[in-house]
Design an enzyme around this catalytic site. Structure first.
Site, short mmCIF file in Angstrom:
data_model
loop_
_atom_site.label_atom_id
_atom_site.label_comp_id
_atom_site.label_asym_id
_atom_site.label_seq_id
_atom_site.Cartn_x
_atom_site.Cartn_y
_atom_site.Cartn_z
N ASP A 33 -47.46 21.30 31.10
CA ASP A 33 -48.28 20.15 31.48
C ASP A 33 -48.16 19.05 30.42
O ASP A 33 -48.27 19.33 29.21
CB ASP A 33 -49.75 20.63 31.63
CG ASP A 33 -50.69 19.55 32.13
OD1 ASP A 33 -51.06 19.61 33.31
OD2 ASP A 33 -51.04 18.65 31.34
N ILE A 34 -47.94 17.82 30.86
CA ILE A 34 -47.77 16.71 29.91
C ILE A 34 -49.13 16.42 29.25
O ILE A 34 -50.16 16.39 29.92
CB ILE A 34 -47.25 15.45 30.62
CG1 ILE A 34 -45.96 15.77 31.37
CG2 ILE A 34 -47.02 14.31 29.62
CD1 ILE A 34 -45.45 14.66 32.27
N GLU A 57 -48.72 16.19 36.92
CA GLU A 57 -47.91 16.22 35.69
C GLU A 57 -47.78 17.65 35.20
O GLU A 57 -47.67 17.91 34.00
CB GLU A 57 -48.47 15.30 34.59
CG GLU A 57 -49.93 14.92 34.63
CD GLU A 57 -50.93 16.07 34.68
OE1 GLU A 57 -51.16 16.58 35.79
OE2 GLU A 57 -51.47 16.46 33.62
N1 LIG Z 1 -48.03 8.05 37.14
C1 LIG Z 1 -48.46 9.16 37.75
N2 LIG Z 1 -49.61 9.73 37.38
C2 LIG Z 1 -50.02 10.85 37.98
C3 LIG Z 1 -49.25 11.44 39.01
N3 LIG Z 1 -49.90 12.58 39.40
C4 LIG Z 1 -51.02 12.68 38.67
N4 LIG Z 1 -51.10 11.63 37.80
C5 LIG Z 1 -52.16 11.34 36.83
O1 LIG Z 1 -52.09 12.31 35.80
C6 LIG Z 1 -53.35 12.29 35.12
C7 LIG Z 1 -53.68 13.71 34.77
O2 LIG Z 1 -54.70 13.68 33.88
P1 LIG Z 1 -55.41 14.96 33.28
O3 LIG Z 1 -55.03 16.16 34.09
O4 LIG Z 1 -56.85 14.63 33.15
O5 LIG Z 1 -54.70 15.10 31.92
P2 LIG Z 1 -55.16 14.52 30.52
O6 LIG Z 1 -56.59 14.84 30.28
O7 LIG Z 1 -54.77 13.09 30.43
O8 LIG Z 1 -54.24 15.34 29.56
P3 LIG Z 1 -54.38 16.87 29.09
O9 LIG Z 1 -55.83 17.19 28.86
O10 LIG Z 1 -53.56 16.92 27.86
O11 LIG Z 1 -53.79 17.68 30.21
C8 LIG Z 1 -54.36 11.65 36.08
O12 LIG Z 1 -54.69 10.39 35.55
C9 LIG Z 1 -53.56 11.46 37.36
O13 LIG Z 1 -53.92 10.28 38.05
C10 LIG Z 1 -48.05 10.80 39.40
O14 LIG Z 1 -47.31 11.25 40.28
N5 LIG Z 1 -47.69 9.67 38.73
#
Ligand SMILES: Nc1nc2c(ncn2[C@@H]2O[C@H](COP(=O)(O)OP(=O)(O)OP(=O)(O)O)[C@@H](O)[C@H]2O)c(=O)[nH]1
Length: 551
Positions: free
Chosen positions: A425-426, A468
């Site tokens: 996971d990114i 992600e």
């Molecule tokens: N650009 C883009 N964003 C996406 C896509 N799918 C999901 N996202 C975004 O990915 C983000 C995932 O955020 P979280 O799962 O909260 O992750 P995080 O809190 O930023 O990071 P971690 O806690 O490190 O996992 C959300 O803002 C989603 O809107 C996509 O296909 N493209």
């Protein structure tokens, strides 16, 4: 002729020899059966003599032409049709009819001793598919841009050779052609521009070299010039290297495509081996299944793009087998091509109704076989990709990757080979979107996908599990090996520069690994990898952890 070609021709010649030897016993055995026809008239069970004979002539008609005996094939076909007519008329043949039949059969005996036509495979051969890492040449006089590009592409797993001067590139191109060339078109200090040089060079090639242009010019004229020299991508400096890599990967995808897989089901082993060799010679992967009862095991193991199916087989006919295949949802879309000496169009149609897609009539030339199978396989692969792959990354969709895990888990239980699953996971991805916008966010997601595609083995399975989040299935890989692999990927990804508005930034990912145990099911295994991923996130991100069983 290359060494591979000559080996293939030798193998085909050997098969031909074996077929000729088989005829030495088959034809005299047929002669005994044919001679028993004279006692036929007036007998109530005359059909029981004719039916097996019809089957034998059917098989002979199909195989003789393929092994270079077209005359024998035609005679056998005529005799098969004659027997068929007798059965259809439902009247035992009289002595005159039987005598005529036997005199045609005498010609069969002569025909199998006459010489065969030499098979020519070379014209039918399609390009063998390139399994190696793509070789990329870069011509860029600016050292910083060149280094940045070389580093990024090497991180993705390409083999990169970088040149500063046209004369160096010229020498390299004349020694070995790369899979693609990345070219800066404005080269101060050179007599020619990059465009002039490559335009002349392309004319010396039979097939254009894929070129990606990098430049500081953004005018319509420059774009047009680039198109005219066959450019397949145009990137204005500062070059967005991840976008360039994504373009390169798309460009090379066709060349790096995994070979099409063809499952041949035929009870005639020599004929099946002949088809397999011809298809393998054209760069396809072919496997033979002689025993129809093993169809499910064969399909699950080999996952064919196309099935070549004989129609008449003892125990289970081709159309019955086609129906069996179609009982399973996941095999509904695999094309089935019947390959049979059946020429009766009504029977062909009846077979097609039972779940087949095409009918090829034996004997078939090598070229026709390759072209028919290749075209079907290509279309089937494209359709399957559209139905199963995620559009942004080209990776398997959530449900599909889980299906593949089911299979791999069963296989690992059967073979005892280890199987590891990785959830990846990114990190802080929401911030990437917030800071740089959704489009750049998409680019980061694509880069992870491309990195995985470039660096993992062909046998590994990669899916986009969520936005992600990625799921990797690593067959024949224990968790220590998986750890080393994922750590390498993690470091590569962390070193990749992304650019936004003249400003570079980096991203990281976290990963969790779980190794399958005999008691695990798909959901448990994914859940364990997910828990390990959560531990990595919790411990500060940008790291990889194993699943630890709670006591
Ligand atoms: N650009 C883009 N964003 C996406 C896509 N799918 C999901 N996202 C975004 O990915 C983000 C995932 O955020 P979280 O799962 O909260 O992750 P995080 O809190 O930023 O990071 P971690 O806690 O490190 O996992 C959300 O803002 C989603 O809107 C996509 O296909 N493209």
């Amino acid at each position: 002729m290359t060494a591979d070609q000559s080996k293939l021709e030798q193998q085909l010649a050997k098969l031909h020899q074996q077929y000729m030897e088989r005829l030495q016993t088959d034809i005299p055995a047929l002669a005994v059966q044919v001679s028993s026809l004279v006692t036929l008239s007036g007998q109530p069970d005359w059909r029981s003599t004719i039916l097996p004979l019809k089957h034998k002539f059917h098989t002979l008609a199909g195989s003789a032409g393929t092994f270079g005996l077209p005359q024998l094939g035609k005679l056998a076909k005529n005799l098969e049709l004659q027997l068929k007519d007798w059965i259809a008329a439902d009247v035992a043949p009289d002595l005159t009819a039987i005598n005529n039949f036997m005199s045609v059969f005498q010609q069969v005996q002569y025909a199998h001793q006459s010489g065969h036509q030499v098979m020519n495979l070379t014209s039918a051969r399609l390009d063998a598919l390139n399994e190696q890492k793509a070789l990329i040449y870069v011509l860029e006089d600016d050292e910083e841009t060149a280094n940045h590009l070389t580093l990024t592409l090497a991180t993705f797993g390409y083999q990169v050779q970088s040149y500063r001067r046209l004369v160096e590139l010229d020498q390299a191109l004349k020694t070995k052609l790369p899979d693609a060339l990345i070219l800066d078109i404005s080269l101060p200090g050179e007599e020619q521009t990059g465009l002039e040089y490559i335009s002349a060079f392309q004319q010396s090639l039979t097939e254009a070299l894929p070129v990606l242009v990098i430049t500081s010019h953004n005018s319509f004229e420059h774009h047009l010039q680039a198109v005219r020299i066959g450019a397949r991508g145009y990137f204005v400096k500062p070059v967005n290297t991840t976008a360039l890599e994504a373009r390169l990967q798309r460009l090379l995808a066709v060349r790096q495509r995994e070979a099409f897989r063809v499952l041949i089901v035929d009870d005639d082993q020599l004929l099946a081996e002949h088809y397999a060799l011809v298809l393998q010679g054209a760069g396809l992967r072919a496997e033979i299944l002689l025993e129809p009862s093993q169809i499910y095991e064969g399909m699950n193991r080999f996952r064919p793009d196309v099935i070549l199916l004989d129609v008449l087989m003892p125990g289970c006919s081709g159309p019955e087998l086609a129906q069996l295949i179609r009982l399973q949802d996941e095999w509904l879309s695999v094309p089935i091509i019947y390959l049979s000496s059946e020429t009766d169009s009504e029977r062909q149609l009846a077979a097609l109704v039972k779940g087949g897609d095409d009918f090829l009539t034996k004997p078939i030339t090598d070229t026709a076989l390759i072209v028919a199978v290749f075209a079907r396989a290509q279309r089937a692969r494209q359709l399957a990709e559209m139905m199963t792959k995620d559009s942004l990354t080209g990776l398997l969709q959530h449900a599909r990757v889980k299906e593949r895990l089911d299979h791999e888990l069963q296989r690992s239980e059967r073979t005892g080979e280890p199987l590891s699953v990785v959830m990846l996971d990114i990190d802080h991805f929401k911030k990437v979107n917030d800071n740089y916008g959704h489009l750049i966010g998409d680019q980061v997601i694509s880069s992870v996908a491309n990195l995985l595609k470039q660096q993992l083995r062909k046998t590994d399975i990669i899916g986009r599990y969520g936005g992600e989040e990625f799921l990797l299935i690593l067959p024949d890989c224990n968790q220590q090996q998986a750890f080393a692999l994922v750590e390498q990927l993690r470091q590569s990804f962390a070193s990749l520069p992304f650019s936004f508005d003249y400003h570079n930034f980096h991203c990281t990912f976290s990963a969790g690994i779980s190794q399958a145990k005999a008691t695990d099911d798909t959901d448990q295994l994914i859940d364990q990898a997910d828990k390990a991923l959560y531990s990595s996130k919790h411990a500060g991100r940008n790291q990889t952890q194993f699943y630890q069983q709670q006591s």
